[in-house]
Scaffold this active site. Structure first.
Site, PDB file in Angstrom:
ATOM      1  N   SER A 122     -20.002 -41.074  21.901  1.00  0.00           N
ATOM      2  CA  SER A 122     -19.077 -41.897  22.655  1.00  0.00           C
ATOM      3  C   SER A 122     -19.827 -43.028  23.376  1.00  0.00           C
ATOM      4  O   SER A 122     -20.639 -43.715  22.751  1.00  0.00           O
ATOM      5  CB  SER A 122     -18.303 -41.002  23.631  1.00  0.00           C
ATOM      6  OG  SER A 122     -17.038 -41.531  23.914  1.00  0.00           O
ATOM      7  N   ARG A 180      -7.428 -40.321  33.688  1.00  0.00           N
ATOM      8  CA  ARG A 180      -8.156 -39.262  33.000  1.00  0.00           C
ATOM      9  C   ARG A 180      -7.241 -38.514  32.026  1.00  0.00           C
ATOM     10  O   ARG A 180      -7.659 -38.164  30.916  1.00  0.00           O
ATOM     11  CB  ARG A 180      -8.748 -38.292  34.020  1.00  0.00           C
ATOM     12  CG  ARG A 180      -9.534 -37.153  33.436  1.00  0.00           C
ATOM     13  CD  ARG A 180     -10.771 -37.618  32.703  1.00  0.00           C
ATOM     14  NE  ARG A 180     -11.697 -36.527  32.411  1.00  0.00           N
ATOM     15  CZ  ARG A 180     -12.855 -36.665  31.781  1.00  0.00           C
ATOM     16  NH1 ARG A 180     -13.237 -37.866  31.374  1.00  0.00           N
ATOM     17  NH2 ARG A 180     -13.633 -35.641  31.557  1.00  0.00           N
ATOM     18  N   ASP A 194     -11.310 -36.372  15.154  1.00  0.00           N
ATOM     19  CA  ASP A 194     -11.579 -37.263  16.287  1.00  0.00           C
ATOM     20  C   ASP A 194     -10.471 -38.318  16.354  1.00  0.00           C
ATOM     21  O   ASP A 194     -10.336 -39.143  15.460  1.00  0.00           O
ATOM     22  CB  ASP A 194     -12.943 -37.930  16.108  1.00  0.00           C
ATOM     23  CG  ASP A 194     -13.417 -38.676  17.359  1.00  0.00           C
ATOM     24  OD1 ASP A 194     -12.553 -39.114  18.153  1.00  0.00           O
ATOM     25  OD2 ASP A 194     -14.636 -38.814  17.530  1.00  0.00           O
ATOM     26  N   HIS A 225     -12.862 -35.272  19.167  1.00  0.00           N
ATOM     27  CA  HIS A 225     -13.901 -36.100  19.776  1.00  0.00           C
ATOM     28  C   HIS A 225     -14.925 -35.305  20.583  1.00  0.00           C
ATOM     29  O   HIS A 225     -16.132 -35.557  20.507  1.00  0.00           O
ATOM     30  CB  HIS A 225     -13.238 -37.156  20.667  1.00  0.00           C
ATOM     31  CG  HIS A 225     -14.202 -38.157  21.229  1.00  0.00           C
ATOM     32  ND1 HIS A 225     -14.935 -39.001  20.428  1.00  0.00           N
ATOM     33  CD2 HIS A 225     -14.561 -38.437  22.505  1.00  0.00           C
ATOM     34  CE1 HIS A 225     -15.699 -39.767  21.184  1.00  0.00           C
ATOM     35  NE2 HIS A 225     -15.499 -39.446  22.442  1.00  0.00           N
ATOM     36  N   ASP A 226     -14.455 -34.352  21.366  1.00  0.00           N
ATOM     37  CA  ASP A 226     -15.369 -33.552  22.189  1.00  0.00           C
ATOM     38  C   ASP A 226     -16.200 -32.560  21.385  1.00  0.00           C
ATOM     39  O   ASP A 226     -16.993 -31.815  21.967  1.00  0.00           O
ATOM     40  CB  ASP A 226     -14.566 -32.739  23.229  1.00  0.00           C
ATOM     41  CG  ASP A 226     -14.316 -33.534  24.497  1.00  0.00           C
ATOM     42  OD1 ASP A 226     -14.835 -34.659  24.609  1.00  0.00           O
ATOM     43  OD2 ASP A 226     -13.609 -33.015  25.371  1.00  0.00           O
TER      44      ASP A 226
END
Lengths: 365, 365
Positions: A145, A212, A302, A335-336
């Protein structure tokens, strides 16, 4: 210099490094820049061959093991008995390095006056700090990222100083979809009446929480959200089929992520760092291919950086003459995934890491 | 009853139909329900065989041709010389039908007291209104997104009254990702200090603007955003590499979409209708397969309802014994593609529409 701990990750040393004034890509000069540096494991060798630099993603810090516990130590990617693992809080951040919540020369917080910074600026500040602690070159830079953007920028700007760059879940430029997502998150912060144009005394936690939550929408795969939360009612109670104030479980998850975040992050830093992401664009800046070996890693599911497009970035850099390859990380996280599956990432990278220049062994290989 | 226009779409008749009290799925009773109905083209035949019902998506209205200009008339899917095309504003909406901005029996706006409504409630209100204007059954129901949910609900609840249901860019239940996206949009509205828990006098336009921007992130394909906006600076001016207050072009587009929207939509309706979407779930309610023919249409690049999952919905209903098939709409638009490409949709549906029970011809076939 503070020694934080001794354990199976070896020595941990943390230091705030003064690097003086920094000329930014915009032409502005930022005075009195400090970089918070955390170092795990071995002392760096003079040729940097045992040094791994791990720049952090948006919400991380110099304390690499606090946000990526699989990167080093027992069972991690890099055995700290043989490697020196270094993290630095980014310029513009809020974990020890100079950023909007730091004091400006006039004694007030920088606040919204903090200048626009780019990934190139962040990397030059890191370079200044690494030189101060005796590291001129290093074997590997690895992250995902916003951290992956820094890894690629290091390769582009200093190809003779970096052995290999492992760029996870990142493109070589931010696409419109990513800019748009960052944009609505910034607008959420600005919508909070406490924001006061960035001159807040009380932090705009409602806006930051929503920012967030918006970002978290893309940090996991759609399938993971479905499996974990589906369309069930919030486990904390309430029936969304009876009351508009009740919520679904996935909404409760997003709110929780927001709650945790607002206790530990500065709103102006959020705006500054997402803008740095938006401005990142290494396409079409023609320079001879450098010697840094590039590995782009795309992550299954992702939603922020599609693996298909990560693949096309790897291909573009290979066409430009770089030693560039693509690896695919299977993950149900999206993504994580690079944070959630360090062992899987280690397996994906095994060959690349074994044949890398630095000495030492890779845990999990 | 108002005659709005005469033209190549034939007669247009609009009427507010009183359907009395409506018992909701929650068990609550909503009194004095009104449905705004707009009818284009022919008079309906007694057997409904020339009637096409077009329920609307989140931001639409009964005036079908104002939000889907390819659906009827010259060059459209349904030639109004032969078809009667009907639209109805949804229960909970803000374009003429009973919703949160309507007056409750106490003479005040319903506001946040407006009950939770479901897609089933919306469809039963529509059924009441259609009966009032002499339509008991119809040949085709067609729409996308929230409108597609209604089309599928019609088939499930009244399979003997509906010849075919064409369900575009919609699943048979909302997945966690969609609920989460609706949830953050609702939270954006609530973050606006003018919202006042839903009792606003001045509409919370900043929150509603952000909610619309968040939703718009998923209404187009990623490639379309990239091609149209890339990472260029806002065409209205400002340099995002110099000022944090300046923005990128894609941010300007989202802000524009928000500006248009807040002038015409009620914030409480937004909350009510997205909750109805969230609650939609027709899985596992075992009933014998009905006679309505189902066509699920998935749209290439749809970031909200992936065509892969639309396909799996079509398969699930076929397995349950329904006459259910999948068609794929090629589009560079993503979710909004069914609105942007009526000719392509007509071509995709051609065979299905030609073999449908109703008489009449299909334009574009």
């Amino acid at each position: 210099m503070t020694s934080l701990a001794q354990g199976d990750i070896g020595a941990v040393v943390e230091r705030d490094v003064e690097i003086g004034a920094l000329e930014l890509a915009s032409g502005e000069t930022l005075p009195d820049v400090v970089q918070r540096v955390t170092r795990y494991g071995c002392e760096p060798l003079p040729d940097g061959s045992n040094v791994v630099f791990v720049p952090h993603a948006l919400s991380g810090s110099s304390r690499v093991l606090e946000w990526w516990d699989g990167i080093a130590g027992a069972g991690g990617l890099f055995d700290t008995a043989q490697w020196c693992v270094v993290g630095i809080n980014v310029l513009g951040g809020c974990y020890g390095s100079t950023g909007p919540s730091s004091l400006a020369p006039d004694g007030r917080r920088w606040g919204p006056r903090f200048p626009v910074v780019t990934i190139a600026d962040i990397v030059e500040a890191e370079r200044g700090a690494l030189l101060e602690i005796g590291i001129e070159r290093f074997a590997t830079v690895i992250s995902g990222s916003l951290g992956g953007q820094q890894a690629l920028q290091w390769a582009r700007a200093h190809p003779d100083l970096v052995g290999q760059a492992i760029v996870v879940g990142t493109f070589d430029h931010l696409r419109a979809q990513g800019i748009a997502q960052n944009g609505v998150a910034r607008d959420a912060i600005r919508l909070d009446p406490r924001f006061e144009g960035g001159w807040y005394e009380e932090p705009p936690i409602d806006g930051l929480r929503l920012a967030r939550a918006i970002a978290t929408l893309t940090y996991k795969s759609e399938d993971l959200f479905e499996r974990r939360y589906g369309n069930r009612a919030d486990r904390a109670g309430g029936d969304p089929s009876r009351s508009l104030d009740a919520r679904f479980d996935v909404e409760g998850y997003l709110a929780h992520q927001g709650d945790v975040f607002v206790r530990r992050f500065d709103a102006n830093s959020y705006i500054t760092l997402t803008r740095a992401m938006d401005l990142f664009d290494l396409r079409g800046r023609e320079r001879p291919a450098g010697r840094t070996r590039l590995t782009f890693v795309g992550i299954e599911g992702d939603q922020l950086y599609s693996p298909q497009f990560v693949w096309s970035c790897a291909a573009r850099w290979a066409e430009a003459g770089w030693d560039s390859e693509y690896r695919h990380l299977e993950s149900d996280h999206g993504h994580d995934g690079f944070l959630a599956h360090p062992q899987t990432l280690a397996a994906v990278l095994r060959e690349g890491l074994e044949t890398a220049r630095p000495p030492g062994t890779l845990k999990g290989s």
